[in-house]
Structure formats: C-alpha cells, structure tokens
Design a protein around this motif. Sequence first.
Motif, PDB file in Angstrom:
ATOM      1  N   MET A  83       1.116  -1.442  -0.044  1.00 18.14           N
ATOM      2  CA  MET A  83      -0.499   0.007   0.212  1.00 18.14           C
ATOM      3  C   MET A  83       1.719   1.100  -0.145  1.00 18.14           C
ATOM      4  O   MET A  83       1.790   1.264   0.928  1.00 18.14           O
ATOM      5  CB  MET A  83      -0.914   0.281   1.492  1.00 18.14           C
ATOM      6  N   ASN A  84       0.939   2.328  -1.256  1.00 16.01           N
ATOM      7  CA  ASN A  84       1.613   3.394  -1.351  1.00 16.01           C
ATOM      8  C   ASN A  84       0.574   4.548  -1.344  1.00 16.01           C
ATOM      9  O   ASN A  84      -1.024   3.996  -1.219  1.00 16.01           O
ATOM     10  CB  ASN A  84       2.554   2.544  -2.406  1.00 16.01           C
ATOM     11  N   SER A  85       1.524   5.068  -0.871  1.00 15.59           N
ATOM     12  CA  SER A  85       0.659   6.496  -0.986  1.00 15.59           C
ATOM     13  C   SER A  85      -0.758   6.739  -0.723  1.00 15.59           C
ATOM     14  O   SER A  85      -2.217   7.059  -0.928  1.00 15.59           O
ATOM     15  CB  SER A  85      -0.252   7.636  -2.586  1.00 15.59           C
ATOM     16  N   LEU A  86      -0.504   6.026   0.701  1.00 13.30           N
ATOM     17  CA  LEU A  86      -2.441   6.322   1.669  1.00 13.30           C
ATOM     18  C   LEU A  86      -2.740   7.356   2.334  1.00 13.30           C
ATOM     19  O   LEU A  86      -2.062   8.143   2.153  1.00 13.30           O
ATOM     20  CB  LEU A  86      -1.086   5.622   2.984  1.00 13.30           C
ATOM     21  N   ARG A  87      -3.388   7.730   2.336  1.00 10.27           N
ATOM     22  CA  ARG A  87      -4.560   8.101   2.003  1.00 10.27           C
ATOM     23  C   ARG A  87      -5.778   7.873   4.195  1.00 10.27           C
ATOM     24  O   ARG A  87      -5.680   7.189   4.526  1.00 10.27           O
ATOM     25  CB  ARG A  87      -5.983   8.257   1.824  1.00 10.27           C
TER      26      ARG A  87
END
Length: 124
Positions: A83-87
């Motif tokens: 999971m990248n660029s988590l929000r």
Amino acid sequence: QVQLVESGGGLVQAGGSLRLSCAASERTFSNYAMGWFRQAPGKEREFVAAISWSGGGAIYADSVKGRFTISRDNAKNTVYLQMNSLRPEDTAVYYCAAATRSTYSRSYREYDYWGQGTQVTVSS
C-alpha cells in the motif's frame, strides 16, 4: 480448514506506505484465489484487491488502483498487499480471505475463509 493470519498493519502518515502480509496454514494455498477486504467503523466491508491462484491475474477497487499492489508467494503460502500513497480514507481493518471454490472475485460471498484482520490507521 484454512487458517489465515494477517500482519503488517499499523499507524502511518498520509503519503506513507505499508505492506500487509497474510500467511496461510495449508500447502493447498496455491490452489486458492486470495483477496483483501477492509472495513472502516460504521461502514460495510469493502473489496480492495484479489489475485488468482497463480498470481497471473489481479483486480483492484477503483479507490486503490495505482496505489496498492497485491502479490503472492506460493512457496511461502503468503499473500501480500503493498500500500503506497496512503490516505486517511484508507483507515480500516484489513482482512485477507481465501476463495476455495472460485476464481478471484470482488464479492465477499465467494470467499470461504477469513483472517482476523489487521488495523491500518492513516493520519492526516
């Protein structure tokens, strides 16, 4: 009976990354499609990603496409969710699941076995 154990959750700042792992108890793991779902407080369980038994096919929810990657290592009986660029809206309990009777699917009804879940919290 397939036992699934998730790990790798935690607290991360927005824009950060986590890798979830799901270890299966059976060697027949390599025969099963696997999926990741998530559930936030007060919300319904939501499909995230799924992968075929061979790893040759994968599908994603539109909300995570381009940011999350599902993969598997059948030699280790493990499926992963990078999971990248988590929000902040990715905050949820994440569950892995095994589908023993069908190919990879977006429907939770197609999955027969579930892990206990791992908490992912993304701070803004």
